[in-house]
Design a protein around this motif. Structure first.
Motif, PDB file in Angstrom:
ATOM      1  N   ARG A   1      11.497   1.303   2.507  1.00 50.78           N
ATOM      2  CA  ARG A   1      11.310   2.126   1.302  1.00 50.78           C
ATOM      3  C   ARG A   1      10.711   1.286   0.184  1.00 50.78           C
ATOM      4  NH1 ARG A   1      16.506   3.409  -1.621  1.00 50.78           N
ATOM      5  NH2 ARG A   1      16.039   1.290  -2.230  1.00 50.78           N
ATOM      6  N   HIS A   2      11.223   0.085   0.010  1.00 54.77           N
ATOM      7  CA  HIS A   2      10.694  -0.807  -1.036  1.00 54.77           C
ATOM      8  C   HIS A   2       9.212  -1.098  -0.790  1.00 54.77           C
ATOM      9  CE1 HIS A   2      10.564  -3.950  -4.050  1.00 54.77           C
ATOM     10  NE2 HIS A   2       9.978  -4.718  -3.147  1.00 54.77           N
ATOM     11  N   LEU A   3       8.861  -1.425   0.429  1.00 49.21           N
ATOM     12  CA  LEU A   3       7.467  -1.712   0.771  1.00 49.21           C
ATOM     13  C   LEU A   3       6.598  -0.473   0.580  1.00 49.21           C
ATOM     14  CD1 LEU A   3       5.371  -3.706   1.868  1.00 49.21           C
ATOM     15  CD2 LEU A   3       6.057  -3.008   4.175  1.00 49.21           C
TER      16      LEU A   3
ATOM     17  N   ASP B   1       5.889  -2.665   8.920  1.00 49.33           N
ATOM     18  CA  ASP B   1       5.550  -3.320   7.655  1.00 49.33           C
ATOM     19  C   ASP B   1       4.028  -3.397   7.488  1.00 49.33           C
ATOM     20  OD1 ASP B   1       8.318  -4.908   6.595  1.00 49.33           O
ATOM     21  OD2 ASP B   1       8.248  -4.374   8.713  1.00 49.33           O
TER      22      ASP B   1
ATOM     23  N   VAL C   1       1.387  -1.208   4.829  1.00 49.14           N
ATOM     24  CA  VAL C   1       0.452  -1.904   3.936  1.00 49.14           C
ATOM     25  C   VAL C   1      -0.972  -1.393   4.164  1.00 49.14           C
ATOM     26  CG1 VAL C   1      -0.574  -4.167   3.439  1.00 49.14           C
ATOM     27  CG2 VAL C   1       1.911  -3.943   3.665  1.00 49.14           C
TER      28      VAL C   1
ATOM     29  N   ARG D   1      -3.260   4.141  -0.229  1.00 46.92           N
ATOM     30  CA  ARG D   1      -2.276   4.345  -1.294  1.00 46.92           C
ATOM     31  C   ARG D   1      -1.976   5.838  -1.439  1.00 46.92           C
ATOM     32  NH1 ARG D   1      -0.113   1.130  -4.480  1.00 46.92           N
ATOM     33  NH2 ARG D   1       0.848   1.690  -6.432  1.00 46.92           N
TER      34      ARG D   1
ATOM     35  N   LYS E   1       7.112   2.201  -1.312  1.00 48.95           N
ATOM     36  CA  LYS E   1       7.005   2.552  -2.737  1.00 48.95           C
ATOM     37  C   LYS E   1       6.069   1.593  -3.475  1.00 48.95           C
ATOM     38  CE  LYS E   1       9.415   6.218  -3.303  1.00 48.95           C
ATOM     39  NZ  LYS E   1       8.701   7.418  -3.708  1.00 48.95           N
ATOM     40  N   SER E   2       6.056   0.329  -3.077  1.00 45.03           N
ATOM     41  CA  SER E   2       5.161  -0.629  -3.725  1.00 45.03           C
ATOM     42  C   SER E   2       3.697  -0.312  -3.449  1.00 45.03           C
ATOM     43  CB  SER E   2       5.494  -2.063  -3.294  1.00 45.03           C
ATOM     44  OG  SER E   2       5.069  -2.308  -1.964  1.00 45.03           O
ATOM     45  N   HIS E   3       3.436   0.536  -2.438  1.00 45.19           N
ATOM     46  CA  HIS E   3       2.070   0.973  -2.126  1.00 45.19           C
ATOM     47  C   HIS E   3       1.845   2.440  -2.489  1.00 45.19           C
ATOM     48  CE1 HIS E   3       2.145  -2.821   0.028  1.00 45.19           C
ATOM     49  NE2 HIS E   3       0.834  -2.782  -0.065  1.00 45.19           N
ATOM     50  N   GLY E   4       2.754   2.993  -3.273  1.00 43.13           N
ATOM     51  CA  GLY E   4       2.585   4.350  -3.777  1.00 43.13           C
ATOM     52  C   GLY E   4       2.815   5.450  -2.759  1.00 43.13           C
ATOM     53  N   HIS E   5       3.524   5.146  -1.673  1.00 39.41           N
ATOM     54  CA  HIS E   5       3.751   6.138  -0.624  1.00 39.41           C
ATOM     55  C   HIS E   5       4.976   7.009  -0.921  1.00 39.41           C
ATOM     56  CE1 HIS E   5       0.748   3.910   1.425  1.00 39.41           C
ATOM     57  NE2 HIS E   5       1.526   3.009   1.978  1.00 39.41           N
TER      58      HIS E   5
END
Length: 179
Positions: free
Chosen positions: A55-57, A23, A27, A31, A59-63
């Motif tokens: 996946r949610h984490l 996690d 972060v 990005r 995608k929230s950082h544009g990965h």
């Protein structure tokens, strides 16, 4: 080959040994980096639950999120692509990014034949994943990489320092990006 707007330069691979820090590592990645979810150590329900959260984490950082599994599972789970041996990528899936693993000239040839979008060539340097195994080193890595028709991502013993030493535009790590 799948349409790749921008192939990430930096890739984080999941593993049992870096699970506790994934996690934070996701972060910290710049990005638009790439994330390859493997987690072979988990059974299906736990593997799916952990993938969903990561996946949610990511995608929230544009990965970009790639799954080490079948194309069917990657589609069901909402991954951007699949990761595996070149033969596992056949037949070609136009809707998924396909990352082939390669360790020698034969596997580079297979990745070329099966139309991989990128090749993870390893081990570039000695690695904890395979202690005592021979590594490619910079000269052999470059010779093999030149034979790939797709962009090559260096893997194995990669850190900021070894990436600088290799002077290669794309690289991936398990431990080297997890600390």
């Amino acid at each position: 080959m799948a349409k790749i707007q921008t192939l990430p330069a930096l890739w984080l691979l999941s593993d049992e040994r870096n699970d506790a820090v994934l996690d934070d590592a996701l972060v910290r990645l710049p990005r638009g980096s790439g994330f390859v979810y493997r987690h072979y150590h988990l059974g299906d329900p736990a593997r799916w639950a952990r993938f969903r959260a990561l996946r949610h984490l990511a995608k929230s950082h544009g990965h970009m999120v790639i799954l080490a599994d079948s194309a069917l599972t990657a589609r069901e789970w909402g991954a951007d692509g699949i990761y595996g041996a070149p033969r596992a990528l056949y037949p070609r899936r136009r809707d998924l990014v396909q990352l082939a693993t390669a360790h020698d000239l034969g596997e580079i040839g297979e990745a070329n034949r099966f139309g991989a979008d990128a090749v993870m060539l390893s081990p570039a340097f000695p690695t904890r994943s395979h202690p005592g195994a021979p590594s490619l080193g910079p000269a052999r890595f470059r010779l093999l990489a030149q034979r790939s028709l797709a962009p090559v991502i260096a893997l194995g013993g990669m850190t900021q320092a070894t990436a600088h030493r290799l002077d290669w535009p794309r690289w991936a790590a398990i431990d080297g990006l997890s600390k």
